[in-house]
Motif scaffolding. Structure first.
Motif, short mmCIF file in Angstrom:
data_model
loop_
_atom_site.label_atom_id
_atom_site.label_comp_id
_atom_site.label_asym_id
_atom_site.label_seq_id
_atom_site.Cartn_x
_atom_site.Cartn_y
_atom_site.Cartn_z
N HIS A 9 71.57 -4.96 10.83
CA HIS A 9 71.95 -6.15 10.06
C HIS A 9 73.18 -6.85 10.65
N ILE A 10 73.35 -6.77 11.96
CA ILE A 10 74.55 -7.34 12.56
C ILE A 10 74.66 -8.85 12.34
N ASN A 11 73.54 -9.55 12.31
CA ASN A 11 73.62 -10.99 12.07
C ASN A 11 74.14 -11.31 10.68
N ASP A 12 73.85 -10.45 9.71
CA ASP A 12 74.39 -10.63 8.37
C ASP A 12 75.91 -10.47 8.38
N VAL A 13 76.39 -9.52 9.18
CA VAL A 13 77.84 -9.32 9.32
C VAL A 13 78.48 -10.56 9.93
N TYR A 14 77.86 -11.09 10.98
CA TYR A 14 78.40 -12.28 11.63
C TYR A 14 78.37 -13.49 10.70
N GLN A 15 77.32 -13.59 9.89
CA GLN A 15 77.26 -14.67 8.90
C GLN A 15 78.38 -14.53 7.88
N ARG A 16 78.58 -13.33 7.39
CA ARG A 16 79.58 -13.10 6.35
C ARG A 16 80.97 -13.51 6.81
N PHE A 17 81.32 -13.16 8.04
CA PHE A 17 82.67 -13.44 8.53
C PHE A 17 82.74 -14.69 9.41
N PHE A 86 85.58 -27.53 11.68
CA PHE A 86 84.90 -26.42 11.00
C PHE A 86 85.57 -25.10 11.36
N TRP A 87 85.80 -24.88 12.65
CA TRP A 87 86.35 -23.61 13.09
C TRP A 87 87.82 -23.46 12.74
N LYS A 88 88.52 -24.58 12.63
CA LYS A 88 89.90 -24.53 12.13
C LYS A 88 89.91 -24.00 10.70
N ASP A 89 88.98 -24.49 9.89
CA ASP A 89 88.90 -24.04 8.50
C ASP A 89 88.52 -22.56 8.42
N VAL A 90 87.62 -22.13 9.30
CA VAL A 90 87.25 -20.72 9.34
C VAL A 90 88.47 -19.88 9.69
N GLN A 91 89.21 -20.32 10.69
CA GLN A 91 90.41 -19.58 11.10
C GLN A 91 91.43 -19.51 9.97
N LYS A 92 91.63 -20.60 9.27
CA LYS A 92 92.56 -20.61 8.14
C LYS A 92 92.13 -19.62 7.06
N SER A 93 90.83 -19.57 6.81
CA SER A 93 90.31 -18.64 5.81
C SER A 93 90.52 -17.19 6.24
N ILE A 94 90.29 -16.91 7.52
CA ILE A 94 90.50 -15.55 8.04
C ILE A 94 91.97 -15.17 7.89
N PRO A 216 67.69 -6.56 30.09
CA PRO A 216 66.76 -5.94 29.14
C PRO A 216 67.39 -5.60 27.79
N TYR A 217 68.68 -5.32 27.80
CA TYR A 217 69.40 -4.97 26.56
C TYR A 217 69.85 -6.23 25.82
N LEU A 218 70.36 -7.18 26.57
CA LEU A 218 70.86 -8.41 25.97
C LEU A 218 69.76 -9.19 25.27
N GLY A 219 68.54 -9.06 25.80
CA GLY A 219 67.41 -9.77 25.21
C GLY A 219 67.05 -9.33 23.81
N LYS A 220 67.59 -8.18 23.38
CA LYS A 220 67.31 -7.68 22.04
C LYS A 220 68.11 -8.42 20.97
N TYR A 221 69.13 -9.16 21.40
CA TYR A 221 70.03 -9.81 20.45
C TYR A 221 69.84 -11.32 20.47
N LYS A 222 70.06 -11.94 19.33
CA LYS A 222 70.00 -13.38 19.22
C LYS A 222 71.11 -13.85 18.29
N ALA A 223 71.95 -14.75 18.80
CA ALA A 223 73.07 -15.24 18.01
C ALA A 223 72.56 -16.03 16.80
N VAL A 224 73.27 -15.90 15.71
CA VAL A 224 72.92 -16.61 14.49
C VAL A 224 73.85 -17.81 14.34
N LYS A 225 73.32 -18.95 13.95
CA LYS A 225 74.13 -20.16 13.79
C LYS A 225 74.93 -20.07 12.50
N ILE A 226 76.20 -20.37 12.61
CA ILE A 226 77.10 -20.30 11.45
C ILE A 226 77.29 -21.71 10.88
N VAL A 227 77.06 -21.84 9.60
CA VAL A 227 77.20 -23.14 8.93
C VAL A 227 78.09 -23.00 7.71
#
Length: 227
Positions: A9-17, A86-94, A216-227
């Motif tokens: 569930h790593i993409n869920d973690v990336y979405q959350r943060f 957008f990313w400034k706001d994310v940074q401020k929230s972090i 071969p390993y990197l192909g298993k992952y796909k970045a999730v778009k953050i909105v």
């Protein structure tokens, strides 16, 4: 979260943060280097899942390293650099929730997702490079070594990684570089010692870790778009 659940569930973690895609890719590359090492490991038994889980969340707080007043720093966001506000706001929230320090923020984030104590300790100690060098924890050494091999644009050797860091630091901060060079020299020596330790139990060479060999390993992952 268990190690397996983090991996699944790593993409869920990336979405959350709200982890930027460039930082997601950093984690994916580190995890891929770890997987390559795992598949060529001939030493003592290691916990594969713990290694990959740690690789996927070891730098969650690194958006705090972005200086939005510096173009060279903003470029580290890669394709996301066009969404500065957008990313400034994310940074401020972090910062609001976890403080200004990237490593402390990462530690606080992984506490939020309730990782097990062994994984928390691995990530908490991962930025203390001297500790890693002297530690008996092979899983920790593998994750930290993999991190040493990943630059913003891909897999490099330790010396190239050090030179890239120096160049980026000079461009972004334009500060007195003497202390930074001393730090990088010490860190590079530690990285090479960790490399030596690990490759005593690997059946391939450091230069066989490259952008092609991790495909071969990197192909298993796909970045999730953050909105």
């Amino acid at each position: 979260m268990t190690d397996q659940k983090i991996i699944t569930h790593i993409n869920d973690v990336y979405q959350r943060f709200k982890i930027p895609s460039s930082l997601q890719m950093h984690h994916f590359r580190v995890a891929s280097v770890c997987s390559l090492i795992i598949d060529n490991w001939k030493g003592p038994k290691i916990n594969n899942k713990k290694i990959i889980a740690a690789a996927l969340i070891h730098d969650l707080g690194n958006i705090l390293k972005i200086d939005f007043d510096k173009k060279a720093s903003i470029k580290l966001l890669g394709a996301e650099a066009g969404r500065i506000s957008f990313w400034k706001d994310v940074q401020k929230s972090i910062i609001h929730h976890y403080g200004h320090d990237p490593d402390n923020a990462t530690a606080a984030m992984i506490k939020k997702i309730k990782v097990n104590s062994a994984l928390y300790e691995m990530i908490y100690n991962s930025h203390n490079h001297k500790y890693v060098k002297d530690a008996k924890n092979i899983e920790l050494k593998i994750v930290v070594y993999a991190d040493f091999r990943v630059a913003p644009n891909g897999i490099v050797n330790i010396d190239t990684r050090a030179n890239d860091f120096l160049k980026r630091t000079a461009r972004i901060h334009k500060q007195e570089m003497k202390d930074v060079r001393i730090f990088v020299k010490k860190t590079t020596a530690i990285a090479k010692e960790i490399e030596k330790q690990l490759f005593n139990d690997l059946n391939f060479l450091p230069n066989q870790i490259n952008n092609s060999s991790i495909v071969p390993y990197l192909g298993k992952y796909k970045a999730v778009k953050i909105v």
